[in-house]
Structure formats: C-alpha cells, structure tokens
Design a protein around this motif. Structure first.
Motif, PDB file in Angstrom:
ATOM      1  N   ILE A   1     -11.860 -65.705  56.085  1.00 42.22           N
ATOM      2  CA  ILE A   1     -12.026 -66.886  56.934  1.00 42.22           C
ATOM      3  C   ILE A   1     -12.332 -68.115  56.082  1.00 42.22           C
ATOM      4  CG2 ILE A   1     -13.517 -67.941  58.685  1.00 42.22           C
ATOM      5  CD1 ILE A   1     -13.667 -65.196  60.027  1.00 42.22           C
ATOM      6  N   SER A   2     -13.108 -67.952  55.023  1.00 37.87           N
ATOM      7  CA  SER A   2     -13.466 -69.096  54.184  1.00 37.87           C
ATOM      8  C   SER A   2     -12.261 -69.656  53.426  1.00 37.87           C
ATOM      9  CB  SER A   2     -14.580 -68.719  53.208  1.00 37.87           C
ATOM     10  OG  SER A   2     -14.111 -67.790  52.260  1.00 37.87           O
ATOM     11  N   LYS A   3     -11.185 -68.903  53.285  1.00 37.91           N
ATOM     12  CA  LYS A   3      -9.980 -69.359  52.581  1.00 37.91           C
ATOM     13  C   LYS A   3      -8.980 -70.054  53.499  1.00 37.91           C
ATOM     14  CE  LYS A   3     -10.243 -65.741  49.100  1.00 37.91           C
ATOM     15  NZ  LYS A   3      -9.601 -64.559  48.535  1.00 37.91           N
ATOM     16  N   LEU A   4      -9.265 -70.116  54.798  1.00 41.93           N
ATOM     17  CA  LEU A   4      -8.339 -70.742  55.739  1.00 41.93           C
ATOM     18  C   LEU A   4      -8.266 -72.243  55.521  1.00 41.93           C
ATOM     19  CD1 LEU A   4      -9.251 -68.868  59.033  1.00 41.93           C
ATOM     20  CD2 LEU A   4      -7.210 -68.559  57.637  1.00 41.93           C
ATOM     21  N   LYS A   5      -7.055 -72.801  55.718  1.00 43.77           N
ATOM     22  CA  LYS A   5      -6.831 -74.236  55.589  1.00 43.77           C
ATOM     23  C   LYS A   5      -6.035 -74.714  56.794  1.00 43.77           C
ATOM     24  CE  LYS A   5      -6.509 -73.899  50.603  1.00 43.77           C
ATOM     25  NZ  LYS A   5      -5.605 -73.861  49.486  1.00 43.77           N
ATOM     26  N   PRO A   6      -6.176 -75.982  57.156  1.00 46.85           N
ATOM     27  CA  PRO A   6      -5.343 -76.515  58.239  1.00 46.85           C
ATOM     28  C   PRO A   6      -3.860 -76.293  57.934  1.00 46.85           C
ATOM     29  CG  PRO A   6      -7.082 -78.052  57.714  1.00 46.85           C
ATOM     30  CD  PRO A   6      -7.134 -76.966  56.665  1.00 46.85           C
TER      31      PRO A   6
ATOM     32  N   ASN B   1       0.142 -64.881  70.669  1.00 46.41           N
ATOM     33  CA  ASN B   1      -1.104 -64.674  69.940  1.00 46.41           C
ATOM     34  C   ASN B   1      -1.043 -65.364  68.582  1.00 46.41           C
ATOM     35  OD1 ASN B   1      -3.675 -63.771  69.648  1.00 46.41           O
ATOM     36  ND2 ASN B   1      -3.166 -61.629  69.427  1.00 46.41           N
ATOM     37  N   ARG B   2      -0.150 -66.357  68.453  1.00 46.84           N
ATOM     38  CA  ARG B   2       0.008 -67.107  67.201  1.00 46.84           C
ATOM     39  C   ARG B   2      -0.566 -68.509  67.396  1.00 46.84           C
ATOM     40  NH1 ARG B   2       3.894 -65.639  63.438  1.00 46.84           N
ATOM     41  NH2 ARG B   2       4.560 -67.802  63.255  1.00 46.84           N
ATOM     42  N   TRP B   3      -1.435 -68.906  66.479  1.00 49.12           N
ATOM     43  CA  TRP B   3      -2.126 -70.188  66.566  1.00 49.12           C
ATOM     44  C   TRP B   3      -2.003 -70.911  65.232  1.00 49.12           C
ATOM     45  CZ3 TRP B   3      -4.449 -71.456  71.155  1.00 49.12           C
ATOM     46  CH2 TRP B   3      -4.648 -70.411  72.073  1.00 49.12           C
ATOM     47  N   GLU B   4      -1.835 -72.228  65.298  1.00 46.35           N
ATOM     48  CA  GLU B   4      -1.867 -73.052  64.094  1.00 46.35           C
ATOM     49  C   GLU B   4      -3.253 -73.647  63.967  1.00 46.35           C
ATOM     50  OE1 GLU B   4       0.120 -77.020  62.084  1.00 46.35           O
ATOM     51  OE2 GLU B   4       0.916 -76.266  63.965  1.00 46.35           O
ATOM     52  N   LEU B   5      -3.830 -73.522  62.804  1.00 48.53           N
ATOM     53  CA  LEU B   5      -5.157 -74.057  62.533  1.00 48.53           C
ATOM     54  C   LEU B   5      -5.037 -75.562  62.282  1.00 48.53           C
ATOM     55  CD1 LEU B   5      -7.987 -72.910  62.245  1.00 48.53           C
ATOM     56  CD2 LEU B   5      -7.548 -72.587  59.836  1.00 48.53           C
ATOM     57  N   ILE B   6      -5.711 -76.358  63.078  1.00 51.24           N
ATOM     58  CA  ILE B   6      -5.633 -77.813  62.979  1.00 51.24           C
ATOM     59  C   ILE B   6      -6.818 -78.389  62.214  1.00 51.24           C
ATOM     60  CG2 ILE B   6      -5.511 -79.979  64.300  1.00 51.24           C
ATOM     61  CD1 ILE B   6      -3.032 -78.174  64.592  1.00 51.24           C
TER      62      ILE B   6
ATOM     63  N   GLY C   1     -14.401 -76.982  60.739  1.00 51.25           N
ATOM     64  CA  GLY C   1     -15.665 -77.650  60.460  1.00 51.25           C
ATOM     65  C   GLY C   1     -16.741 -76.922  61.232  1.00 51.25           C
ATOM     66  N   MET C   2     -17.624 -77.671  61.877  1.00 51.90           N
ATOM     67  CA  MET C   2     -18.637 -77.036  62.726  1.00 51.90           C
ATOM     68  C   MET C   2     -17.965 -76.391  63.923  1.00 51.90           C
ATOM     69  SD  MET C   2     -22.232 -78.753  62.256  1.00 51.90           S
ATOM     70  CE  MET C   2     -22.738 -77.820  63.599  1.00 51.90           C
ATOM     71  N   ASP C   3     -16.845 -76.983  64.328  1.00 54.03           N
ATOM     72  CA  ASP C   3     -16.016 -76.354  65.344  1.00 54.03           C
ATOM     73  C   ASP C   3     -14.619 -76.190  64.751  1.00 54.03           C
ATOM     74  OD1 ASP C   3     -15.368 -79.045  65.326  1.00 54.03           O
ATOM     75  OD2 ASP C   3     -14.927 -79.115  67.455  1.00 54.03           O
ATOM     76  N   VAL C   4     -13.796 -75.391  65.402  1.00 50.97           N
ATOM     77  CA  VAL C   4     -12.457 -75.097  64.909  1.00 50.97           C
ATOM     78  C   VAL C   4     -11.469 -75.489  65.996  1.00 50.97           C
ATOM     79  CG1 VAL C   4     -10.907 -73.285  64.098  1.00 50.97           C
ATOM     80  CG2 VAL C   4     -13.330 -73.197  63.501  1.00 50.97           C
ATOM     81  N   LYS C   5     -10.478 -76.285  65.625  1.00 58.62           N
ATOM     82  CA  LYS C   5      -9.458 -76.712  66.568  1.00 58.62           C
ATOM     83  C   LYS C   5      -8.162 -75.991  66.203  1.00 58.62           C
ATOM     84  CE  LYS C   5      -7.547 -80.790  68.764  1.00 58.62           C
ATOM     85  NZ  LYS C   5      -7.581 -82.257  68.817  1.00 58.62           N
ATOM     86  N   ILE C   6      -7.566 -75.336  67.206  1.00 64.03           N
ATOM     87  CA  ILE C   6      -6.324 -74.602  66.986  1.00 64.03           C
ATOM     88  C   ILE C   6      -5.300 -75.000  68.044  1.00 64.03           C
ATOM     89  CG2 ILE C   6      -7.371 -72.644  65.788  1.00 64.03           C
ATOM     90  CD1 ILE C   6      -7.415 -71.113  68.403  1.00 64.03           C
TER      91      ILE C   6
ATOM     92  N   LEU D   1      -1.518 -64.833  59.557  1.00 56.87           N
ATOM     93  CA  LEU D   1      -0.117 -64.425  59.587  1.00 56.87           C
ATOM     94  C   LEU D   1       0.712 -65.150  58.543  1.00 56.87           C
ATOM     95  CD1 LEU D   1       0.348 -64.353  63.471  1.00 56.87           C
ATOM     96  CD2 LEU D   1      -0.095 -62.417  61.959  1.00 56.87           C
ATOM     97  N   GLU D   2       0.488 -66.460  58.377  1.00 56.07           N
ATOM     98  CA  GLU D   2       1.222 -67.268  57.393  1.00 56.07           C
ATOM     99  C   GLU D   2       0.265 -68.267  56.763  1.00 56.07           C
ATOM    100  OE1 GLU D   2       4.628 -69.241  59.113  1.00 56.07           O
ATOM    101  OE2 GLU D   2       4.976 -67.541  60.444  1.00 56.07           O
ATOM    102  N   ARG D   3       0.394 -68.433  55.470  1.00 56.04           N
ATOM    103  CA  ARG D   3      -0.416 -69.425  54.752  1.00 56.04           C
ATOM    104  C   ARG D   3       0.383 -70.709  54.621  1.00 56.04           C
ATOM    105  NH1 ARG D   3      -5.624 -68.314  54.075  1.00 56.04           N
ATOM    106  NH2 ARG D   3      -5.985 -66.165  53.532  1.00 56.04           N
ATOM    107  N   ARG D   4      -0.317 -71.823  54.718  1.00 58.66           N
ATOM    108  CA  ARG D   4       0.308 -73.113  54.457  1.00 58.66           C
ATOM    109  C   ARG D   4       0.660 -73.183  52.972  1.00 58.66           C
ATOM    110  NH1 ARG D   4      -3.284 -78.325  53.996  1.00 58.66           N
ATOM    111  NH2 ARG D   4      -3.882 -77.050  52.249  1.00 58.66           N
ATOM    112  N   PRO D   5       1.869 -73.628  52.640  1.00 61.27           N
ATOM    113  CA  PRO D   5       2.205 -73.715  51.210  1.00 61.27           C
ATOM    114  C   PRO D   5       1.324 -74.746  50.515  1.00 61.27           C
ATOM    115  CG  PRO D   5       3.996 -74.583  52.581  1.00 61.27           C
ATOM    116  CD  PRO D   5       2.947 -74.040  53.502  1.00 61.27           C
TER     117      PRO D   5
END
Length: 69
Positions: A6-11, A26-31, A34-39, A63-67
């Motif tokens: 989880i700590s390695k996740l990036k927008p 069940n696929r979400w893009e991380l936007i 921070g203190m909250d998470v917007k997806i 599922l997929e990492r941002r390049p």
C-alpha cells in the motif's frame, strides 16, 4: 492487508478492492492518496473518497502500475 505494498501506491495505479462497485466492476484508478484516498471507478467514472483506515481494510491488490517517467 500488505502495508508495504500500500505504501508503494501512486496516483494513476489501477487497484482492486475486496468489494465490487454497484456497476459490477472491481477496477479502480487511484486519484489521490493522503489522509483520505480518492479513487475513480474504471467502468462508470464515479469518484469516491475513503478514509485511509477504510482504504487499508478494503484494498486487495494492485492490478497495473503507473509507468514511471
């Protein structure tokens, strides 16, 4: 829950949560992280915000990492 992963996740990363969205995906893009998470739902483009605690409980895997640029 893998806090190291989880700590390695990036927008821009595509993630999977434990429960699917009412639209059926069940696929979400991380936007934002921070203190909250917007997806954003990949299927219907709806945004939701979760507290960091609820996100950590709901997160299943990446599922997929941002390049990296």
């Amino acid at each position: 829950m893998n806090l190291e992963e989880i700590s390695k996740l990036k927008p821009g990363d595509i993630i999977k949560l434990k429960k699917e969205h009412p639209c059926g995906t069940n696929r979400w893009e991380l936007i934002r992280i921070g203190m909250d998470v917007k997806i954003k739902c990949i299927e219907c483009q709806n945004y939701i915000s979760l507290s960091r605690k609820n996100f950590n409980k709901s997160y299943k895997k990446t599922l997929e990492r941002r390049p990296d640029n």
